[in-house]
Design a protein around this motif. Sequence first.
Motif, PDB file in Angstrom:
ATOM      1  N   LEU A   1      90.402 -56.697  22.504  1.00 55.95           N
ATOM      2  CA  LEU A   1      91.263 -55.262  22.508  1.00 55.95           C
ATOM      3  C   LEU A   1      91.184 -54.748  21.081  1.00 55.95           C
ATOM      4  O   LEU A   1      91.188 -53.470  21.164  1.00 55.95           O
ATOM      5  N   GLY A   2      91.073 -55.604  20.166  1.00 58.01           N
ATOM      6  CA  GLY A   2      91.037 -54.850  18.802  1.00 58.01           C
ATOM      7  C   GLY A   2      89.716 -54.214  18.510  1.00 58.01           C
ATOM      8  O   GLY A   2      89.801 -52.998  17.982  1.00 58.01           O
ATOM      9  N   PHE A   3      88.711 -54.794  18.850  1.00 58.08           N
ATOM     10  CA  PHE A   3      87.386 -54.084  18.814  1.00 58.08           C
ATOM     11  C   PHE A   3      87.136 -52.876  19.672  1.00 58.08           C
ATOM     12  O   PHE A   3      86.662 -51.963  19.553  1.00 58.08           O
TER      13      PHE A   3
ATOM     14  N   SER B   1      92.963 -60.734  21.989  1.00 55.83           N
ATOM     15  CA  SER B   1      93.179 -59.892  20.743  1.00 55.83           C
ATOM     16  C   SER B   1      91.984 -59.260  20.133  1.00 55.83           C
ATOM     17  O   SER B   1      91.768 -58.075  19.690  1.00 55.83           O
ATOM     18  N   VAL B   2      90.992 -60.144  19.965  1.00 56.12           N
ATOM     19  CA  VAL B   2      89.703 -59.859  19.330  1.00 56.12           C
ATOM     20  C   VAL B   2      89.251 -58.651  20.192  1.00 56.12           C
ATOM     21  O   VAL B   2      88.704 -57.456  19.755  1.00 56.12           O
TER      22      VAL B   2
ATOM     23  N   THR C   1      93.717 -60.363  29.113  1.00 55.95           N
ATOM     24  CA  THR C   1      95.268 -60.688  28.989  1.00 55.95           C
ATOM     25  C   THR C   1      95.907 -60.781  30.148  1.00 55.95           C
ATOM     26  O   THR C   1      96.918 -61.575  30.087  1.00 55.95           O
TER      27      THR C   1
ATOM     28  N   SER D   1      89.593 -51.046  20.652  1.00 53.51           N
ATOM     29  CA  SER D   1      90.489 -50.011  20.086  1.00 53.51           C
ATOM     30  C   SER D   1      89.619 -49.100  19.002  1.00 53.51           C
ATOM     31  O   SER D   1      89.674 -48.068  18.813  1.00 53.51           O
ATOM     32  N   LEU D   2      89.096 -50.080  18.202  1.00 53.47           N
ATOM     33  CA  LEU D   2      87.898 -49.559  17.110  1.00 53.47           C
ATOM     34  C   LEU D   2      87.185 -48.441  17.647  1.00 53.47           C
ATOM     35  O   LEU D   2      86.687 -47.841  17.207  1.00 53.47           O
TER      36      LEU D   2
ATOM     37  N   GLY E   1      89.267 -57.454  27.358  1.00 51.69           N
ATOM     38  CA  GLY E   1      90.550 -57.713  26.768  1.00 51.69           C
ATOM     39  C   GLY E   1      91.550 -57.659  27.764  1.00 51.69           C
ATOM     40  O   GLY E   1      92.448 -58.501  27.746  1.00 51.69           O
TER      41      GLY E   1
ATOM     42  N   SER F   1      93.928 -65.378  21.458  1.00 52.19           N
ATOM     43  CA  SER F   1      92.966 -64.871  20.268  1.00 52.19           C
ATOM     44  C   SER F   1      91.687 -64.102  20.798  1.00 52.19           C
ATOM     45  O   SER F   1      91.378 -62.912  20.268  1.00 52.19           O
TER      46      SER F   1
ATOM     47  N   ILE G   1      87.515 -53.239  25.908  1.00 52.98           N
ATOM     48  CA  ILE G   1      88.830 -52.912  26.428  1.00 52.98           C
ATOM     49  C   ILE G   1      89.017 -53.528  27.755  1.00 52.98           C
ATOM     50  O   ILE G   1      89.998 -54.253  28.085  1.00 52.98           O
TER      51      ILE G   1
END
Length: 76
Positions: free
Chosen positions: A61-63, A58-59, A30, A65-66, A26, A55, A23
Amino acid sequence: MAPKPVTSPVPEAWYPTLAVLMIAVGLVITASFFIYEATSSRKNRCLAKELTTGSFASVFLGFGSLFLLLASGIYV
């Protein structure tokens, strides 16, 4: 032959560390994206750089968050 239980490829003890790290990375990417958009003129912008930076952000921040959800006990 008995089936093997499904296990995570990442140890559960690493979930909080990975969440914070991904995070943070990311958010830094950002922030660099927003700085690039605010400081460059419309004529000097590069679509490939914008898509690449977006991209990667996004990757991460997505991982992130996961792993945050997994660290808090919400298994998705």
